[in-house]
Design a protein around this motif. Sequence first.
Motif, PDB file in Angstrom:
ATOM      1  N   PHE A 136     -14.929-193.279  43.030  1.00 39.70           N
ATOM      2  CA  PHE A 136     -14.534-192.409  44.126  1.00 39.70           C
ATOM      3  C   PHE A 136     -14.744-190.958  43.731  1.00 39.70           C
ATOM      4  CE2 PHE A 136     -12.078-196.253  44.761  1.00 39.70           C
ATOM      5  CZ  PHE A 136     -12.241-196.486  46.119  1.00 39.70           C
ATOM      6  N   LYS A 138     -14.292-186.757  45.358  1.00 40.49           N
ATOM      7  CA  LYS A 138     -13.935-185.804  46.399  1.00 40.49           C
ATOM      8  C   LYS A 138     -14.434-184.433  45.956  1.00 40.49           C
ATOM      9  CE  LYS A 138      -9.982-183.744  48.746  1.00 40.49           C
ATOM     10  NZ  LYS A 138      -8.504-183.753  48.849  1.00 40.49           N
ATOM     11  N   LYS A 139     -15.211-183.805  46.790  1.00 38.49           N
ATOM     12  CA  LYS A 139     -15.696-182.458  46.478  1.00 38.49           C
ATOM     13  C   LYS A 139     -14.603-181.460  46.798  1.00 38.49           C
ATOM     14  CE  LYS A 139     -20.548-183.389  46.847  1.00 38.49           C
ATOM     15  NZ  LYS A 139     -21.855-182.885  47.224  1.00 38.49           N
TER      16      LYS A 139
END
Length: 141
Positions: A136, A138-139
């Motif tokens: 996973f 997330k930026k």
Amino acid sequence: MTQIRNAQVADADVLVELLAQLDYSAAGFIKEKIRALLGHPDAVLLVAEQEGAVRGFISLHFIPQIALAGDFCRVSYFCVDSRQTSQGIGKQLLEHAEKLAKERSCDRMELHCHSRRLRSHQFYERQDYEDSPKYFMKKLG
């Protein structure tokens, strides 16, 4: 003969070229990143050199684990010049990385390899790495 050594800021241009082969553009900040890695106690940046030319590199991070006895080593970037593949350079870099990880009490190696890099997947499988399908991200910013 392949020599594996710690990277230097002077390797910046060739590392930019190698990163471009992985579809990354690091030209504007590579020297700063190399300096940061060289000064970080839990990071190692290695290059493989043949006949005075850098043919590949591997970037490692050693990460302590709170819930497990051993720590782990993450391969964050790893590239062998596309004109130099299948000559054992990648295997030598990875074996050297694994040796360093064992010396730092790591009991496993981890890496992320994009699904489009099928030849890389085959290489890792030949080196006894197993697929761990969940990743996973997330930026931030």
